[in-house]
Write a protein that holds these residues in place. Structure first.
Motif, short mmCIF file in Angstrom:
data_model
loop_
_atom_site.label_atom_id
_atom_site.label_comp_id
_atom_site.label_asym_id
_atom_site.label_seq_id
_atom_site.Cartn_x
_atom_site.Cartn_y
_atom_site.Cartn_z
N ARG A 187 21.07 -0.10 -22.51
CA ARG A 187 20.52 1.22 -22.16
C ARG A 187 21.42 2.34 -22.64
O ARG A 187 20.95 3.35 -23.15
CB ARG A 187 20.28 1.31 -20.65
CG ARG A 187 19.09 0.50 -20.20
CD ARG A 187 18.80 0.63 -18.72
NE ARG A 187 18.50 1.99 -18.28
CZ ARG A 187 17.32 2.59 -18.40
NH1 ARG A 187 16.33 1.96 -18.96
NH2 ARG A 187 17.13 3.80 -17.94
N VAL A 188 22.73 2.16 -22.51
CA VAL A 188 23.68 3.19 -22.95
C VAL A 188 23.59 3.36 -24.46
O VAL A 188 23.52 4.49 -24.97
CB VAL A 188 25.11 2.83 -22.51
CG1 VAL A 188 26.13 3.72 -23.19
CG2 VAL A 188 25.24 2.92 -21.00
N LEU A 217 23.50 -6.79 -27.49
CA LEU A 217 23.45 -6.36 -26.08
C LEU A 217 22.03 -6.43 -25.53
O LEU A 217 21.82 -6.75 -24.36
CB LEU A 217 24.01 -4.95 -25.93
CG LEU A 217 25.52 -4.81 -26.08
CD1 LEU A 217 25.92 -3.33 -26.08
CD2 LEU A 217 26.24 -5.56 -24.98
N GLY A 218 21.04 -6.13 -26.38
CA GLY A 218 19.65 -6.22 -25.94
C GLY A 218 19.23 -7.65 -25.66
O GLY A 218 18.56 -7.94 -24.67
N LEU A 242 12.32 2.36 -32.36
CA LEU A 242 12.79 1.16 -31.66
C LEU A 242 13.74 1.51 -30.52
O LEU A 242 13.72 0.86 -29.47
CB LEU A 242 13.46 0.20 -32.64
CG LEU A 242 12.52 -0.51 -33.61
CD1 LEU A 242 13.32 -1.27 -34.65
CD2 LEU A 242 11.58 -1.43 -32.86
N SER A 243 14.57 2.52 -30.71
CA SER A 243 15.51 2.91 -29.65
C SER A 243 14.78 3.47 -28.44
O SER A 243 15.12 3.15 -27.30
CB SER A 243 16.51 3.94 -30.18
OG SER A 243 17.28 3.39 -31.21
N VAL A 244 13.77 4.30 -28.69
CA VAL A 244 12.98 4.85 -27.58
C VAL A 244 12.22 3.72 -26.87
O VAL A 244 12.22 3.64 -25.63
CB VAL A 244 12.02 5.95 -28.07
CG1 VAL A 244 11.02 6.34 -27.00
CG2 VAL A 244 12.80 7.16 -28.54
N ALA A 245 11.60 2.84 -27.65
CA ALA A 245 10.87 1.72 -27.05
C ALA A 245 11.82 0.80 -26.28
O ALA A 245 11.48 0.32 -25.19
CB ALA A 245 10.14 0.93 -28.13
N GLY A 246 13.01 0.58 -26.81
CA GLY A 246 13.99 -0.26 -26.11
C GLY A 246 14.46 0.37 -24.81
O GLY A 246 14.64 -0.33 -23.81
N PHE A 247 14.66 1.68 -24.83
CA PHE A 247 15.08 2.37 -23.61
C PHE A 247 14.00 2.27 -22.54
O PHE A 247 14.29 2.00 -21.37
CB PHE A 247 15.42 3.83 -23.90
CG PHE A 247 15.94 4.57 -22.71
CD1 PHE A 247 17.22 4.36 -22.26
CD2 PHE A 247 15.13 5.47 -22.04
CE1 PHE A 247 17.71 5.04 -21.14
CE2 PHE A 247 15.60 6.16 -20.93
CZ PHE A 247 16.90 5.93 -20.49
#
Length: 135
Positions: free
Chosen positions: A79-80, A64-65, A118-123
């Motif tokens: 984002r979700v 999805l990214g 990585l999740s925080v950076a991706g968000f």
């Protein structure tokens, strides 16, 4: 492609690497489960299945990214799942800290820390992509 989109794509490839790590750790755990007694074997088997499922979720997350980086209008799914991953990783770290604080220093916990970062950076990066899209 903007720098924010490139950042999301790089983070997505790193999330794919985390998914592969989940599969490797789950496979090693499953392979070593045969030498354990019955109760520990069933626990190791269940945990390895959880790791395989989590690896599958992270492969979808990374996909999805990559899709959102290529087409910014489709960044919403990433984002979700970023929010979902942040919550799950934070709960995982919190429950590990309460049940066995020594487990926070084990090498397997590094996967959870990497996933959280990585999740925080991706968000954050996907938020920049959304801002660029709104302009």
């Amino acid at each position: 492609m903007s720098s924010s989109q490139k950042t999301v794509k790089i983070i997505s490839f790193l999330l794919f690497a985390v998914a592969v790590l989940f599969y490797v750790v789950g496979g090693v755990m499953l392979a070593g489960a045969g030498s354990l007694d019955d109760s520990a074997r069933s626990t190791a088997f269940a945990l390895s299945m959880v790791l395989f499922f989590e690896g599958l979720i992270y492969i979808v997350y990374a996909g999805l990214g990559i899709r959102g980086a290529n087409n910014p209008r489709k960044i919403g799914g990433f984002r979700v799942l970023s929010v979902f991953a942040i919550v799950i990783d934070a709960l995982n770290i919190g429950s590990s800290a309460m049940s066995n604080p020594a487990s926070l220093a084990q090498p397997t916990s590094l996967i959870v820390y990497a996933s959280l970062v990585l999740s925080v950076a991706g968000f954050v990066a996907s938020g920049r992509v959304v801002k660029e899209l709104d302009r």
